[in-house]
Design an enzyme around this catalytic site. Structure first.
Site, PDB file in Angstrom:
ATOM      1  N   CYS A   2      -4.538   1.848   3.780  1.00 35.48           N
ATOM      2  CA  CYS A   2      -4.898   0.711   4.610  1.00 35.48           C
ATOM      3  C   CYS A   2      -6.318   0.347   4.208  1.00 35.48           C
ATOM      4  O   CYS A   2      -6.978   1.098   3.500  1.00 35.48           O
ATOM      5  CB  CYS A   2      -4.922   1.094   6.087  1.00 35.48           C
ATOM      6  SG  CYS A   2      -3.313   1.568   6.739  1.00 35.48           S
ATOM      7  N   GLY A  28      -3.247  -3.515   2.523  1.00 35.05           N
ATOM      8  CA  GLY A  28      -2.296  -3.513   3.639  1.00 35.05           C
ATOM      9  C   GLY A  28      -1.912  -4.916   4.010  1.00 35.05           C
ATOM     10  O   GLY A  28      -2.793  -5.760   4.216  1.00 35.05           O
ATOM     11  N   ASN A 102      -7.674   5.011   7.760  1.00 30.12           N
ATOM     12  CA  ASN A 102      -6.931   4.932   6.504  1.00 30.12           C
ATOM     13  C   ASN A 102      -6.590   6.356   6.095  1.00 30.12           C
ATOM     14  O   ASN A 102      -7.488   7.181   5.927  1.00 30.12           O
ATOM     15  CB  ASN A 102      -7.788   4.257   5.422  1.00 30.12           C
ATOM     16  CG  ASN A 102      -7.176   4.310   4.028  1.00 30.12           C
ATOM     17  OD1 ASN A 102      -7.887   4.323   3.035  1.00 30.12           O
ATOM     18  ND2 ASN A 102      -5.867   4.351   3.938  1.00 30.12           N
ATOM     19  N   GLY A 103      -5.309   6.631   5.957  1.00 28.75           N
ATOM     20  CA  GLY A 103      -4.886   7.962   5.558  1.00 28.75           C
ATOM     21  C   GLY A 103      -3.646   8.369   6.309  1.00 28.75           C
ATOM     22  O   GLY A 103      -2.968   7.531   6.915  1.00 28.75           O
ATOM     23  N   TYR A 258      -3.863   2.269  -9.085  1.00 29.24           N
ATOM     24  CA  TYR A 258      -3.219   1.084  -8.516  1.00 29.24           C
ATOM     25  C   TYR A 258      -3.867   0.533  -7.242  1.00 29.24           C
ATOM     26  O   TYR A 258      -4.051  -0.673  -7.101  1.00 29.24           O
ATOM     27  CB  TYR A 258      -1.735   1.405  -8.231  1.00 29.24           C
ATOM     28  CG  TYR A 258      -1.049   0.413  -7.317  1.00 29.24           C
ATOM     29  CD1 TYR A 258      -0.729  -0.876  -7.759  1.00 29.24           C
ATOM     30  CD2 TYR A 258      -0.719   0.750  -5.992  1.00 29.24           C
ATOM     31  CE1 TYR A 258      -0.105  -1.791  -6.907  1.00 29.24           C
ATOM     32  CE2 TYR A 258      -0.095  -0.156  -5.148  1.00 29.24           C
ATOM     33  CZ  TYR A 258       0.209  -1.426  -5.615  1.00 29.24           C
ATOM     34  OH  TYR A 258       0.814  -2.324  -4.786  1.00 29.24           O
TER      35      TYR A 258
HETATM   36  O1  LIG Z   1       7.985   1.110  -9.610  1.00 31.63           O
HETATM   37  P1  LIG Z   1       7.695   0.262  -8.429  1.00 31.63           P
HETATM   38  O2  LIG Z   1       8.204   0.880  -7.164  1.00 31.63           O
HETATM   39  O3  LIG Z   1       8.125  -1.152  -8.602  1.00 31.63           O
HETATM   40  O4  LIG Z   1       6.121   0.284  -8.181  1.00 31.63           O
HETATM   41  C1  LIG Z   1       5.186   0.091  -9.207  1.00 31.63           C
HETATM   42  C2  LIG Z   1       4.754  -1.347  -9.300  1.00 31.63           C
HETATM   43  O5  LIG Z   1       4.202  -1.778  -8.017  1.00 31.63           O
HETATM   44  C3  LIG Z   1       2.863  -2.182  -8.200  1.00 31.63           C
HETATM   45  O6  LIG Z   1       2.790  -3.594  -8.353  1.00 31.63           O
HETATM   46  P2  LIG Z   1       2.521  -4.603  -7.135  1.00 31.63           P
HETATM   47  O7  LIG Z   1       3.385  -5.783  -7.305  1.00 31.63           O
HETATM   48  O8  LIG Z   1       2.641  -3.889  -5.823  1.00 31.63           O
HETATM   49  O9  LIG Z   1       0.986  -4.995  -7.213  1.00 31.63           O
HETATM   50  P3  LIG Z   1       0.089  -5.638  -8.364  1.00 31.63           P
HETATM   51  O10 LIG Z   1       0.308  -7.114  -8.309  1.00 31.63           O
HETATM   52  O11 LIG Z   1      -1.288  -5.228  -7.970  1.00 31.63           O
HETATM   53  O12 LIG Z   1       0.459  -5.080  -9.689  1.00 31.63           O
HETATM   54  C4  LIG Z   1       2.406  -1.499  -9.463  1.00 31.63           C
HETATM   55  O13 LIG Z   1       1.364  -2.223 -10.079  1.00 31.63           O
HETATM   56  C5  LIG Z   1       3.646  -1.517 -10.308  1.00 31.63           C
HETATM   57  O14 LIG Z   1       3.804  -2.770 -10.955  1.00 31.63           O
HETATM   58  N1  LIG Z   2      -1.870   3.600   4.896  1.00 34.60           N
HETATM   59  C1  LIG Z   2      -2.599   4.067   5.880  1.00 34.60           C
HETATM   60  O1  LIG Z   2      -3.770   4.404   5.744  1.00 34.60           O
HETATM   61  C2  LIG Z   2      -1.854   4.201   7.167  1.00 34.60           C
HETATM   62  C3  LIG Z   2      -2.649   4.615   8.383  1.00 34.60           C
HETATM   63  C4  LIG Z   2      -1.749   5.223   9.449  1.00 34.60           C
HETATM   64  N2  LIG Z   2      -1.212   6.486   8.990  1.00 34.60           N
HETATM   65  C5  LIG Z   2      -0.625   4.257   9.802  1.00 34.60           C
HETATM   66  O2  LIG Z   2       0.503   4.479   9.486  1.00 34.60           O
HETATM   67  O3  LIG Z   2      -0.852   3.235  10.394  1.00 34.60           O
HETATM   68 MG   LIG Z   3       2.193  -4.172 -10.438  1.00 38.87          MG
END
Ligand SMILES: O=P(O)(O)OC[C@H]1O[C@H](OP(=O)(O)OP(=O)(O)O)[C@H](O)[C@@H]1O
Ligand SMILES: NC(=O)CC[C@H](N)C(=O)O
Ligand SMILES: [Mg+2]
Length: 524
Positions: A2, A28, A102-103, A258
């Site tokens: 988050c 998020g 966050n966590g 990422y």
């Molecule tokens: O194997 P998957 O489950 O598909 O997950 C991996 C993909 O998801 C993310 O992209 P995303 O579209 O979330 O964000 P980005 O635009 O920052 O690349 C990441 O960059 C990969 O492209």
């Molecule tokens: N991704 C997160 O940091 C999530 C915070 C918290 N565990 C929630 O589920 O809302």
């Molecule tokens: Mg991607």
């Protein structure tokens, strides 16, 4: 993950927090919220949706005050559909407390039980963050008198560290007192401190990423250290103390791959430079598997893979081309709730430029392959666009294990690399060659940028959990008692070949999608 933020300023903080939350939106997309403090009065607004949708002008007007905090949520516990689980959470005693987190706590069930049976506190949602707030509130009540002192706050944070396990970067607001920020003793999730102005005009900000601090015109000062707590009182005085017995920096490696924005600096490491390094080391791996002469062009899978793909192309001496155009109005697919919506979004989000593929051998580069949703679709799109050979390289190693520290990868069976050989993954994705980064190489890409950072929370790649909750794919005795049987079931049970199928070949909607958002979350 988050995104969290808090600010203390000489002027109103609502617009500052809003702008910072927009800069953290990539962390998020499910819900957003803010609490501001004016005198002794807390003002709260939170709802499901993106920042722009949650805060309308009338909501902003109703958030006065010079101290405040906010969050953008990507749920890892509880339910994405619940408005109550959006953050911040608030409790009225002691003093009046609001908190963003966050966590992910890994002993939330045991804590919830103890809060009820021993501390006599009621938790009203399935969120681990509400548990965390109540632990902090209980401990603050034990240590504090009136007036509240920084020492009492720091003793309460030390007690939180003793009781809570998992990952937590936290910003909390104490009515009439100020802002508290702390980070778990292993510093798994990032938290940065910034400042602007001087004297009576000083503005302090704590945020998940430096981009939020710099983007609102403040300067990043430093990171909150693992285990450290910071208290900024309403006069703008900053107090800090190390509150953990044995703090050590073990940041989440996936942040660098990422989660974080490339223009952020986390724990002294530029995310962008780390991603360039990943392209360098990945290039070394590629030439072990594919003859450079067989590659015509390198194409990134936007967005996050761009820096690595660019550096990889440079290292191989191959042209780098933008073969996929991203629709800027579609959010990140990985953090969307539910496999069906994620799969549909890949096609909506990315469109191929046929001329860049037609008759060529293309090397596609992504930052990571998690469920395989993106890569399977993209490889097919490259073929549909007329590519001859389609090779795929991932700047991260295979994601084979659950993440229990704040990334929504709780179920191993959802992961395309779980229980599959490299050849089986390649066949599933449908590419002609599949090349993954090596884990040690990935670590060195980040560690080489900060000598103080040598160890990482890298469980989704290695299966090693920094708090020892899971060993050899099984919850350890005791840790397991803290949690319900169905929680993180992919990690708790040895998976079968059938359950390892990440996405149904025919329509992409696995059985797991019939569960809310296809997630196996912590249910308290
Ligand atoms: O194997 P998957 O489950 O598909 O997950 C991996 C993909 O998801 C993310 O992209 P995303 O579209 O979330 O964000 P980005 O635009 O920052 O690349 C990441 O960059 C990969 O492209
Ligand atoms: N991704 C997160 O940091 C999530 C915070 C918290 N565990 C929630 O589920 O809302
Ligand atoms: Mg991607």
């Amino acid at each position: 993950m988050c995104g969290i933020v808090g600010a203390v300023s000489s002027g109103p903080v609502n617009q500052l927090l809003y702008d910072a939350l927009l800069l953290l939106q990539h962390r998020g997309q499910d819900a957003a919220g803010m609490v501001t403090l004016q005198g002794q009065r807390c003002h709260l607004h939170k709802a499901r949706g993106m920042v722009r949708d949650v805060f309308r002008t009338r909501n902003m007007r109703a958030l006065p005050g010079n101290t405040g905090l906010g969050q953008v949520r990507y749920p890892t516990a509880g339910n994405a559909e619940s408005e109550e689980e959006a953050q911040p959470f608030y409790v009225n005693a002691p003093f009046g407390l609001a908190l963003v987190h966050n966590g992910n706590l890994t002993n939330a069930v045991a804590l919830k039980r103890a809060l009820f049976e021993v501390d006599r506190r009621h938790i009203n949602t399935d969120s681990d963050s509400e548990v965390l707030l109540n632990v902090f509130a209980h401990e603050l009540g034990r240590f504090s008198g009136v007036p509240l002192t920084p020492d009492a706050i720091f003793r309460a944070v030390s007690a939180v560290h003793r009781r809570v396990r998992g990952s937590y970067a936290v910003v909390a607001l104490i009515a009439g007192q100020g802002l508290v920020a702390f980070r778990d003793p292993k510093g798994i999730r990032p938290l940065s401190l910034g400042r602007g102005g001087a004297g009576d005009e000083t503005t302090w900000m704590v945020a998940s990423e430096s981009v939020a601090i710099e983007g609102v015109g403040l300067q990043q000062q430093r990171d909150v250290a693992p285990g450290e707590a910071i208290f900024i009182d309403q006069k703008g005085q900053m107090h800090s103390r190390q509150c953990a017995d044995q703090p050590e920096l073990l940041p989440c490696l996936f942040e660098f791959v990422y989660l974080a924005r490339p223009d952020s600096v986390l724990d002294g490491v530029s995310v962008y430079r780390a991603r360039l390094n990943m392209g360098e080391t990945l290039a070394q791996r590629v030439i072990n598997f594919v003859k450079p002469a067989d590659i015509d062009v390198v194409i990134p899978i936007p967005e996050s893979s761009r820096p690595s793909a660019m550096q990889l192309a440079h290292r191989l001496g191959k042209p780098y081309r933008e073969g996929f155009v991203k629709n800027r109005y579609v959010g990140r697919t990985f953090i969307m709730p539910g496999q069906a919506v994620r799969r549909k979004s890949v096609r909506q989000k990315l469109n191929a430029i046929a001329q860049e593929f037609s008759g060529r051998n293309v090397l596609l580069v992504d930052d990571s392959i998690v469920r395989g949703t993106t890569s399977k679709e993209i490889v097919q799109m490259a073929r549909d666009a007329g590519a001859n050979k389609v090779y795929l390289a991932s700047a991260a190693p295979p994601v084979r294990f659950s993440n229990i520290y704040g990334i929504d990868m709780p179920t191993q069976s959802e992961l395309v690399a779980h229980d599959r050989s490299l050849e089986e993954i390649r066949t599933y994705i449908g590419c002609d060659a599949l090349i993954y980064q090596d884990l040690d190489a990935l670590k060195s890409c980040v560690a080489s940028l900060n000598p103080a950072m040598q160890r990482f929370e890298a469980s989704c790649f290695s299966g090693e959990y920094v708090h020892g909750e899971i060993v050899n794919g099984q919850w350890v005795e005791g840790a397991r008692d803290d949690l319900q049987g169905e929680l993180f079931q992919g990690a708790a049970r040895p998976s079968t070949a059938a359950s390892s199928v990440a996405v149904d070949e025919a329509d992409g909607d696995s059985e797991r999608d019939s569960a809310p958002h296809g997630r196996q979350r912590l249910t308290l």
